[in-house]
Design a protein around this motif. Structure first.
Motif, PDB file in Angstrom:
ATOM      1  N   LEU A  27      29.564 -10.115 -16.084  1.00 21.32           N
ATOM      2  CA  LEU A  27      29.078  -9.208 -16.349  1.00 21.32           C
ATOM      3  C   LEU A  27      27.555  -8.972 -16.408  1.00 21.32           C
ATOM      4  O   LEU A  27      26.826  -8.142 -16.134  1.00 21.32           O
ATOM      5  N   ARG A  28      26.862 -10.144 -16.965  1.00 22.08           N
ATOM      6  CA  ARG A  28      25.569 -10.207 -17.217  1.00 22.08           C
ATOM      7  C   ARG A  28      24.755 -10.528 -15.861  1.00 22.08           C
ATOM      8  O   ARG A  28      23.670 -10.125 -15.565  1.00 22.08           O
ATOM      9  N   SER A  29      25.389 -11.569 -15.134  1.00 25.82           N
ATOM     10  CA  SER A  29      24.838 -12.216 -13.945  1.00 25.82           C
ATOM     11  C   SER A  29      25.291 -12.153 -12.732  1.00 25.82           C
ATOM     12  O   SER A  29      24.768 -12.662 -11.672  1.00 25.82           O
ATOM     13  N   GLY A  30      26.279 -11.351 -12.305  1.00 22.94           N
ATOM     14  CA  GLY A  30      26.869 -11.061 -11.094  1.00 22.94           C
ATOM     15  C   GLY A  30      27.103 -12.394 -10.456  1.00 22.94           C
ATOM     16  O   GLY A  30      27.719 -13.284 -11.334  1.00 22.94           O
ATOM     17  N   ASP A  31      27.198 -12.552  -9.026  1.00 20.84           N
ATOM     18  CA  ASP A  31      27.484 -13.745  -8.471  1.00 20.84           C
ATOM     19  C   ASP A  31      26.845 -15.060  -8.962  1.00 20.84           C
ATOM     20  O   ASP A  31      27.190 -16.074  -8.640  1.00 20.84           O
ATOM     21  N   ALA A  32      25.546 -14.810  -9.687  1.00 23.31           N
ATOM     22  CA  ALA A  32      24.902 -16.190 -10.034  1.00 23.31           C
ATOM     23  C   ALA A  32      25.725 -16.833 -11.218  1.00 23.31           C
ATOM     24  O   ALA A  32      25.384 -18.098 -11.245  1.00 23.31           O
ATOM     25  N   ALA A  33      26.619 -16.100 -11.682  1.00 19.04           N
ATOM     26  CA  ALA A  33      27.354 -16.970 -12.615  1.00 19.04           C
ATOM     27  C   ALA A  33      28.685 -17.674 -12.064  1.00 19.04           C
ATOM     28  O   ALA A  33      29.196 -18.224 -12.640  1.00 19.04           O
ATOM     29  N   LEU A  34      28.706 -17.754 -10.623  1.00 18.00           N
ATOM     30  CA  LEU A  34      29.830 -18.522 -10.049  1.00 18.00           C
ATOM     31  C   LEU A  34      29.507 -19.880 -10.419  1.00 18.00           C
ATOM     32  O   LEU A  34      28.465 -20.452 -10.238  1.00 18.00           O
ATOM     33  N   THR A  35      30.717 -20.627 -10.756  1.00 10.95           N
ATOM     34  CA  THR A  35      30.562 -21.998 -10.862  1.00 10.95           C
ATOM     35  C   THR A  35      31.747 -22.617 -10.432  1.00 10.95           C
ATOM     36  O   THR A  35      32.740 -22.019  -9.929  1.00 10.95           O
ATOM     37  N   GLY A  36      32.048 -23.908 -10.673  1.00  7.35           N
ATOM     38  CA  GLY A  36      33.203 -24.795 -10.362  1.00  7.35           C
ATOM     39  C   GLY A  36      33.367 -25.385  -9.061  1.00  7.35           C
ATOM     40  O   GLY A  36      32.325 -25.335  -8.062  1.00  7.35           O
ATOM     41  N   PRO A  37      34.480 -26.085  -8.587  1.00  4.81           N
ATOM     42  CA  PRO A  37      34.238 -26.615  -7.429  1.00  4.81           C
ATOM     43  C   PRO A  37      33.916 -25.935  -6.165  1.00  4.81           C
ATOM     44  O   PRO A  37      33.382 -26.386  -5.204  1.00  4.81           O
ATOM     45  N   VAL A  38      34.573 -24.738  -5.970  1.00  2.00           N
ATOM     46  CA  VAL A  38      34.482 -23.972  -4.773  1.00  2.00           C
ATOM     47  C   VAL A  38      32.953 -23.629  -4.621  1.00  2.00           C
ATOM     48  O   VAL A  38      32.302 -23.703  -3.690  1.00  2.00           O
ATOM     49  N   ALA A  39      32.394 -23.077  -5.655  1.00  2.00           N
ATOM     50  CA  ALA A  39      30.990 -22.813  -5.505  1.00  2.00           C
ATOM     51  C   ALA A  39      30.035 -23.891  -5.335  1.00  2.00           C
ATOM     52  O   ALA A  39      29.197 -23.821  -4.551  1.00  2.00           O
ATOM     53  N   ARG A  40      30.376 -25.085  -5.646  1.00  2.00           N
ATOM     54  CA  ARG A  40      29.733 -26.355  -5.148  1.00  2.00           C
ATOM     55  C   ARG A  40      29.947 -26.833  -4.058  1.00  2.00           C
ATOM     56  O   ARG A  40      29.240 -27.726  -3.583  1.00  2.00           O
ATOM     57  N   GLY A  41      31.253 -26.547  -3.424  1.00  2.00           N
ATOM     58  CA  GLY A  41      31.349 -27.016  -2.204  1.00  2.00           C
ATOM     59  C   GLY A  41      32.103 -28.440  -2.301  1.00  2.00           C
ATOM     60  O   GLY A  41      32.097 -29.191  -1.470  1.00  2.00           O
ATOM     61  N   ASP A  42      33.082 -28.739  -3.585  1.00  3.98           N
ATOM     62  CA  ASP A  42      33.654 -29.852  -3.716  1.00  3.98           C
ATOM     63  C   ASP A  42      35.075 -29.837  -2.880  1.00  3.98           C
ATOM     64  O   ASP A  42      36.044 -29.710  -3.656  1.00  3.98           O
ATOM     65  N   ALA A  43      34.802 -30.150  -1.588  1.00  2.00           N
ATOM     66  CA  ALA A  43      36.151 -30.064  -1.057  1.00  2.00           C
ATOM     67  C   ALA A  43      37.090 -31.165  -1.256  1.00  2.00           C
ATOM     68  O   ALA A  43      38.384 -30.625  -1.309  1.00  2.00           O
ATOM     69  N   GLY A  44      37.020 -32.269  -1.788  1.00  2.00           N
ATOM     70  CA  GLY A  44      37.842 -33.069  -2.371  1.00  2.00           C
ATOM     71  C   GLY A  44      38.663 -32.775  -3.504  1.00  2.00           C
ATOM     72  O   GLY A  44      39.943 -32.918  -3.556  1.00  2.00           O
ATOM     73  N   THR A  45      37.944 -32.212  -4.616  1.00  2.00           N
ATOM     74  CA  THR A  45      38.412 -31.533  -5.604  1.00  2.00           C
ATOM     75  C   THR A  45      39.431 -30.395  -5.284  1.00  2.00           C
ATOM     76  O   THR A  45      40.501 -30.196  -5.732  1.00  2.00           O
TER      77      THR A  45
END
Length: 313
Positions: A240-258
């Motif tokens: 709510l505060r930061s919108g898409d800038a708050a995305l985190t986790g393996p998908v946002a990082r591109g960790d395909a193996g995870t």
């Protein structure tokens, strides 16, 4: 009073105690599900007087008795006969037929306020009411209801999606304010999109949370609600505060193996959740790419994994 602020309906000063104020409108509720009794109870606190309600199931009758003690349960036509303001709080699919039936049977009176609480519909669904001389309002509280007295307190600061003819706009907004809510004007043509947005945010959230709790229980966590509470609370606040800038986790990082490991484990333990995981992962990847969080070169492997996972379904 600021002339730009909506004036409350005629009545004594809102600063006086509710029990010292005469009721300004007689309130009727058609459909005693979770929403109607709570709104009528909030209006009672503002000095209005619930006078009649209708309900079919035993559960709805018990709910009405708890939130609206002393208010008689009668048929819908009798509710309209007794009330100055009628709240139509029935499921979306039942609303058009109910409105048409009430208008065609002459239940709607000249100058009577008739408000529905559907998120999907605006004021146009109340055209039969308008033709019968009634005053149509769409007042949708943006909140999930429990059907208990706590709902009345939760209305404080709750947004309402308001749609009404221009000449009734101030009256609609004033009623929302008296219930403790914050009116937000929604154009008639925007109601379906507005409602879809709320369904994505609230309804799908419940599904996601319960899926996560189910998987945590399967993995051996004894109190998944306690584990998820701080995490999800922080994630919601950040979003709510930061919108898409708050995305985190393996998908946002591109960790395909995870992500590949996730898909494999879900396939083994919860295959019905794989399709939802893939859909949300693709949507997350698209937003992370657009926001510059996910590098294109890392996105390629990730999207290949998601595509392979989809072919496996």
């Amino acid at each position: 009073m600021n002339p730009e602020q909506p004036a409350p309906p005629p009545g004594p000063d809102r600063g006086t105690r509710a029990e010292d104020r005469p009721a300004r409108l007689d309130i009727g509720v058609v459909g005693t599900g979770r929403v109607g009794p709570a709104l009528a109870a909030a209006l009672r606190l503002a000095g209005h007087r619930p006078v009649a309600a209708s309900g079919v199931s035993e559960r709805s009758r018990r709910r009405a008795a708890e939130l609206l003690p002393g208010v008689p349960l009668v048929d819908p036509a009798e509710v309209l006969a007794r009330a100055d303001l009628v709240l139509l709080t029935v499921p979306d699919d039942a609303l058009p037929g109910l409105v048409t039936g009430l208008a065609e049977t002459g239940a709607v009176r000249q100058g009577q306020l008739v408000a529905h609480t559907s998120g999907r519909y605006g004021a146009a669904v109340l055209q039969p009411v308008l033709r019968a001389g009634g005053l149509p309002l769409a007042l949708h509280p943006v909140m999930t209801f429990t059907g208990t007295p706590v709902d009345v307190q939760r209305l404080a600061g709750c947004s309402f999606g308001v749609t009404a003819p221009e000449e009734l706009r101030l009256a609609a907004q004033a009623l929302v304010i008296e219930m403790g809510g914050e009116p937000e004007w929604i154009a008639e043509e925007a109601r379906p999109l507005y409602h879809a947005a709320l369904a994505i945010g609230a309804n799908h959230l419940v599904t996601l949370v319960n899926q996560a709790m189910e998987l945590l229980r399967t993995s051996g966590v004894e109190a998944p609600d306690r584990m998820l509470g701080p995490l999800l609370g922080a994630a919601l606040d950040n979003a709510l505060r930061s919108g898409d800038a708050a995305l985190t986790g393996p998908v946002a990082r591109g960790d395909a193996g995870t992500v590949s490991a996730h898909i494999s484990e879900l396939g083994d333990h919860a295959p019905r959740m794989v399709a939802g995981y893939l859909a949300m992962a693709r949507a997350t990847a698209d937003r992370a790419l657009a926001h510059g969080l996910l590098a294109p070169e890392r996105a390629e492997d990730l999207l290949d994994v998601l595509s392979e996972g989809g072919r496996g379904q």
